[in-house]
Scaffold this motif. Sequence first.
Motif, PDB file in Angstrom:
ATOM      1  N   VAL A 127      -4.064   1.854   3.218  1.00  0.00           N
ATOM      2  CA  VAL A 127      -2.727   1.782   2.634  1.00  0.00           C
ATOM      3  C   VAL A 127      -2.857   2.166   1.166  1.00  0.00           C
TER       4      VAL A 127
ATOM      5  N   GLU B  40      -0.266   2.772  -2.271  1.00  0.00           N
ATOM      6  CA  GLU B  40       1.045   2.808  -2.921  1.00  0.00           C
ATOM      7  C   GLU B  40       0.816   3.200  -4.380  1.00  0.00           C
TER       8      GLU B  40
ATOM      9  N   GLU C 280      -2.637  -4.252  13.654  1.00  0.00           N
ATOM     10  CA  GLU C 280      -2.974  -3.412  12.513  1.00  0.00           C
ATOM     11  C   GLU C 280      -1.777  -2.654  11.920  1.00  0.00           C
ATOM     12  N   LEU C 281      -0.964  -2.036  12.742  1.00  0.00           N
ATOM     13  CA  LEU C 281       0.184  -1.290  12.211  1.00  0.00           C
ATOM     14  C   LEU C 281       1.175  -2.201  11.502  1.00  0.00           C
ATOM     15  N   ALA C 282       1.495  -3.333  12.115  1.00  0.00           N
ATOM     16  CA  ALA C 282       2.442  -4.266  11.504  1.00  0.00           C
ATOM     17  C   ALA C 282       1.880  -4.824  10.202  1.00  0.00           C
TER      18      ALA C 282
ATOM     19  N   GLY D 237      -0.296  -3.345   8.276  1.00  0.00           N
ATOM     20  CA  GLY D 237      -0.269  -2.242   7.312  1.00  0.00           C
ATOM     21  C   GLY D 237       1.095  -2.099   6.672  1.00  0.00           C
ATOM     22  N   GLU D 238       2.149  -2.198   7.466  1.00  0.00           N
ATOM     23  CA  GLU D 238       3.509  -2.113   6.923  1.00  0.00           C
ATOM     24  C   GLU D 238       3.814  -3.298   6.009  1.00  0.00           C
ATOM     25  N   ALA D 239       3.342  -4.482   6.383  1.00  0.00           N
ATOM     26  CA  ALA D 239       3.558  -5.670   5.552  1.00  0.00           C
ATOM     27  C   ALA D 239       2.850  -5.523   4.204  1.00  0.00           C
TER      28      ALA D 239
ATOM     29  N   ARG E 112       1.923  -2.710   2.740  1.00  0.00           N
ATOM     30  CA  ARG E 112       2.616  -1.637   2.017  1.00  0.00           C
ATOM     31  C   ARG E 112       3.879  -2.180   1.336  1.00  0.00           C
ATOM     32  N   GLY E 113       4.631  -3.019   2.035  1.00  0.00           N
ATOM     33  CA  GLY E 113       5.838  -3.616   1.471  1.00  0.00           C
ATOM     34  C   GLY E 113       5.544  -4.545   0.305  1.00  0.00           C
TER      35      GLY E 113
ATOM     36  N   ARG F 132       4.553  -2.275  -2.657  1.00  0.00           N
ATOM     37  CA  ARG F 132       5.702  -1.548  -3.216  1.00  0.00           C
ATOM     38  C   ARG F 132       6.575  -2.482  -4.065  1.00  0.00           C
TER      39      ARG F 132
END
Length: 133
Positions: free
Chosen positions: A3, A5, A110-112, A114-116, A118-119, A122
């Motif tokens: 990840v 940002e 892993e995908l969820a 990763g999004e968490a 990243r959020g 950000r």
Amino acid sequence: MRVVETLVIAAAPATVWKTGGDTANIADWVPAIEKSSQDGDVRRATFVGGGVASERIVEHDDAARTYVYEYLSGPLALRSYRSRFTVRDHADGAEVVWEADFVAESADEELALGEAIRGIYRAALESLAVLSR
């Protein structure tokens, strides 16, 4: 999983680093963290809504405006997690790069996760931009 940002902040890199590079006080600018403290190279961060993460600061370089930390324990389902936070010179002020390489406990998570992450990154960078102006 990786990840990354990045955000350019219209402020002097030294100003951004003064807040962002203070590893003990990330709760001051990371909205997902309610409180934080550090004892030696171990940082503890209490998430908003509960859960405490322990992280080890494994590298901290004020001259290069960068630090690296690893997740030791906490509420996130991680097998491994290593992150680097860096403030670089930029024509418009400071470029902040926050990156992580991690492995979740399971591929399904892993995908969820990763999004968490990243959020969280950000929102934190946007908060840091406001504090640095």
